[in-house]
Design an enzyme around this catalytic site. Structure first.
Site, mmCIF file in Angstrom:
data_model
loop_
_atom_site.group_PDB
_atom_site.id
_atom_site.type_symbol
_atom_site.label_atom_id
_atom_site.label_comp_id
_atom_site.label_asym_id
_atom_site.label_seq_id
_atom_site.Cartn_x
_atom_site.Cartn_y
_atom_site.Cartn_z
ATOM 1 C CG HIS A 235 44.866 45.951 39.843
ATOM 2 N ND1 HIS A 235 44.806 47.152 40.507
ATOM 3 C CD2 HIS A 235 43.598 45.664 39.454
ATOM 4 C CE1 HIS A 235 43.549 47.568 40.534
ATOM 5 N NE2 HIS A 235 42.803 46.685 39.901
ATOM 6 C CD GLU B 126 41.079 46.688 35.806
ATOM 7 O OE1 GLU B 126 39.901 46.501 36.141
ATOM 8 O OE2 GLU B 126 42.025 46.643 36.585
#
Ligand SMILES: O=C(CO)COP(=O)(O)O
Length: 156
Positions: free
Chosen positions: A14, A82
């Site tokens: 992430h 992302e």
């Protein structure tokens, strides 16, 4: 420990870990290895920063992040695209940017890959994002913290 607690899938790479905690591709690769050994499914998060996109390096950066782990083969791997500049900012990738980056990830990795989009997904943009070629699912952050918003995204 995670498997004992009933966890089946983990997110690795992430942006908050890559950019907030300096997690390198090598660390991400090691985590993907370890998760695979533990029998956990992995969602690998990839994405460029705003500066990298502005410099025309978005595809190169994401390709590097995917390449760093994808040839492991034995780990069931999902990818979440992302863009860092879209996470928690209210700015979402354009449909064309999402579609073309998903195509690039698929070309870098393998046809069978499941690729989700994440970054300011909301009830009012989720259907259009999901309608893009190659967008197989969504990784929902802030909107999942509000029951009404999440319920409006989920039934799609
Ligand atoms: O980082 C995210 C999920 O992991 C995305 O968060 P937002 O949907 O709040 O931008």
């Amino acid at each position: 420990m995670l498997v004992d607690a009933g966890v089946g899938l983990v997110i690795v790479g992430h942006s908050e870990r890559r950019h907030g905690l300096g997690e390198t591709d090598a660390v991400v690769l090691e985590k993907v290895h370890r998760a695979g050994e533990a029998g956990l499914q992995v969602t690998l998060c990839v994405g460029e920063t705003g500066d990298e996109r502005d410099a025309g390096r978005a595809e190169e950066v994401v390709e590097r992040q995917v390449d760093a782990v994808v040839d492991l083969g034995r780990v069931p791997l999902h990818v979440a695209y992302e863009p860092v500049w879209a996470i928690g900012t209210g700015r979402t990738a354009t449909h064309e940017d999402a579609r073309s980056m998903h195509a690039h990830i698929r070309a870098t990795a393998a046809e069978a890959l499941i690729i989700q989009y994440g970054g300011s997904v909301k009830p009012d943009n989720s259907a259009a994002l999901l309608a893009q070629d190659g967008v197989d699912g969504l990784l929902v952050g802030g909107a999942s913290l509000d029951a009404a918003s999440f319920a409006a995204v989920v039934p799609l």
